[in-house]
Scaffold this motif. Structure first.
Motif, PDB file in Angstrom:
ATOM      1  N   LYS A 114       0.591  -1.273   0.077  1.00 50.50           N
ATOM      2  CA  LYS A 114      -0.164  -0.096  -0.077  1.00 50.50           C
ATOM      3  C   LYS A 114       0.833   1.149  -0.055  1.00 50.50           C
ATOM      4  N   ARG A 115       1.444   1.713  -1.346  1.00 46.80           N
ATOM      5  CA  ARG A 115       2.134   2.835  -1.306  1.00 46.80           C
ATOM      6  C   ARG A 115       1.330   3.693  -2.381  1.00 46.80           C
ATOM      7  N   ALA A 116       1.641   5.050  -1.783  1.00 43.49           N
ATOM      8  CA  ALA A 116       1.078   6.304  -2.532  1.00 43.49           C
ATOM      9  C   ALA A 116       1.730   7.587  -2.294  1.00 43.49           C
ATOM     10  N   LEU A 117       1.808   8.340  -3.246  1.00 45.60           N
ATOM     11  CA  LEU A 117       2.394   9.669  -3.213  1.00 45.60           C
ATOM     12  C   LEU A 117       1.337  10.680  -3.476  1.00 45.60           C
ATOM     13  N   VAL A 118       1.525  11.986  -2.798  1.00 44.30           N
ATOM     14  CA  VAL A 118       0.511  12.986  -3.022  1.00 44.30           C
ATOM     15  C   VAL A 118       1.356  13.931  -3.913  1.00 44.30           C
ATOM     16  N   ALA A 144      -1.265   7.340  -6.888  1.00 43.86           N
ATOM     17  CA  ALA A 144      -0.980   8.823  -6.911  1.00 43.86           C
ATOM     18  C   ALA A 144      -2.147   9.830  -6.720  1.00 43.86           C
ATOM     19  N   LEU A 145      -2.071  10.573  -5.832  1.00 47.50           N
ATOM     20  CA  LEU A 145      -3.374  11.573  -5.520  1.00 47.50           C
ATOM     21  C   LEU A 145      -2.678  12.990  -5.989  1.00 47.50           C
ATOM     22  N   ILE A 202       5.250  12.401  -0.435  1.00 46.85           N
ATOM     23  CA  ILE A 202       4.915  13.512  -0.903  1.00 46.85           C
ATOM     24  C   ILE A 202       5.951  14.171  -2.042  1.00 46.85           C
ATOM     25  N   LEU A 203       5.529  14.145  -3.557  1.00 49.68           N
ATOM     26  CA  LEU A 203       6.108  14.837  -4.697  1.00 49.68           C
ATOM     27  C   LEU A 203       5.945  16.113  -4.828  1.00 49.68           C
TER      28      LEU A 203
END
Length: 346
Positions: A114-118, A144-145, A202-203
């Motif tokens: 469960k990996r995600a970036l804003v 990605a959000l 966060i990116l």
């Protein structure tokens, strides 16, 4: 050959940077009414001619308790419809369209964890900015959000042609806008964690990089930072950058570069670098060798700090400028570097 390449890159950069014809030099304003509306630190909306001294004290208090300055009430009205997340910003502004945060959701279909970036695009990005990058992150197994920052795209008031209210010669409004984008970003992190994502980063690019760093520094739940174009101080970029000369003109000699560095230190990465000292936050620092907006000397200050403090980081040096980062082949080099870093460390 090096000199020829540099001159060619400078011409290309200037051509891209000057193609917009809707830049407006706005009048200077201390903007203490905007700071008054935040509530902390306390500051009168009308400072009766003593703005510089009052603002100095305000900055001291905000930096002394930046956790409180960037605090917010949890969001209670998240709505996900047809791939778009919307919610009411925890920070109120006088513009209803700006008070609804919008973020495009790109879940990875085949993610083992469960990996995600804003994802935060650059200043004046339109609604489609960084959508391609979000989809590329999906190919690396990362959701990605992509959030629209304050006063951008659908959040832009009808009276403005650009995202001027996020960065302008109104000192207080610029602080208010950056704070709003930082808090909105943290609210996006809240939503991702509520969806069960275990590793969140966060990116951010350009202005988005500044917002991303401040959010990362103030949120221990953020596990990774990708800062695409870096500078120590928000004000140095505005004061010296090719793309922000019309903003600098608006100050009209009322404040100096040093003054503005002081006032906007509350929205500058330099003020919060030490908050990463006791945390393990792998960071990718991207800078461009021929950048005329984030001048290389300011990027090098960030790199030097990370080296001296032994903070976990990698550096990506691009052989281009700021605007040309968005051109082929540099955008591909940049995008792959960011995706590969996220895949390895998140």
């Amino acid at each position: 050959m090096t000199g020829l390449y540099a001159r060619w890159m400078d011409r290309w950069e200037r051509k891209l940077a000057t193609r917009d014809t809707n830049r407006v030099v706005r009048p200077f304003d201390w903007g203490t009414d905007w700071l008054h509306s935040i509530g902390f630190p306390s500051i009168p909306s009308d400072v009766n001619g003593n703005a510089a001294a009052v603002l100095d004290g305000y900055v001291d208090e905000a930096l002394a308790d930046s956790d409180r300055f960037f605090s917010y009430r949890p969001v209670g009205d998240y709505r996900l419809t047809d791939g778009q997340l919307t919610f009411t910003s925890p920070v109120a502004s006088p513009y209803p369209e700006n008070n609804t945060v919008r973020a495009l959701w790109f879940p990875a279909e085949k993610s083992k964890s469960k990996r995600a970036l804003v994802v935060l695009p650059q200043w004046n990005s339109d609604a489609g900015g960084h959508v391609g990058l979000a989809r590329l992150l999906n190919r690396f197994g990362i959701s990605a959000l992509r959030m629209t920052m304050a006063y951008h795209a659908d959040r832009k008031p009808a009276e403005t042609a650009r995202a001027d209210y996020h960065c302008s010669s109104n000192v207080g409004r610029t602080i208010h806008a950056c704070r709003q984008s930082v808090i909105d970003t943290r609210a996006c992190v809240d939503w991702l964690l509520q969806q069960g994502y275990e590793r969140v980063g966060i990116l951010g690019t350009s202005l988005g990089s500044c917002v991303a760093f401040i959010a990362t520094a103030h949120d221990p739940r953020v596990r990774l930072g990708i800062f695409n174009h870096v500078s120590m101080y928000f004000s140095d970029v505005v004061w010296t950058g090719l793309s922000t000369q019309f903003v600098r003109q608006g100050f009209g000699g009322v404040v100096s570069q040093d003054d503005l560095r002081r006032y906007w230190s509350v929205i500058s990465p330099a003020s919060y670098l030490d908050r990463l000292n006791d945390r393990h936050v792998p960071s990718l620092l991207v800078w461009a060798r021929h950048d005329s907006t984030f001048l290389p000397e300011y990027s090098q200050q960030v790199l030097k700090h990370f080296r001296e403090k032994n903070l976990p980081h990698e550096v990506c040096e691009l052989p281009c400028g700021h605007y040309t980062t968005g051109q082929f082949p540099f955008k591909l080099i940049d995008g792959l570097a960011m995706c590969r870093f996220a895949a390895r460390h998140l």
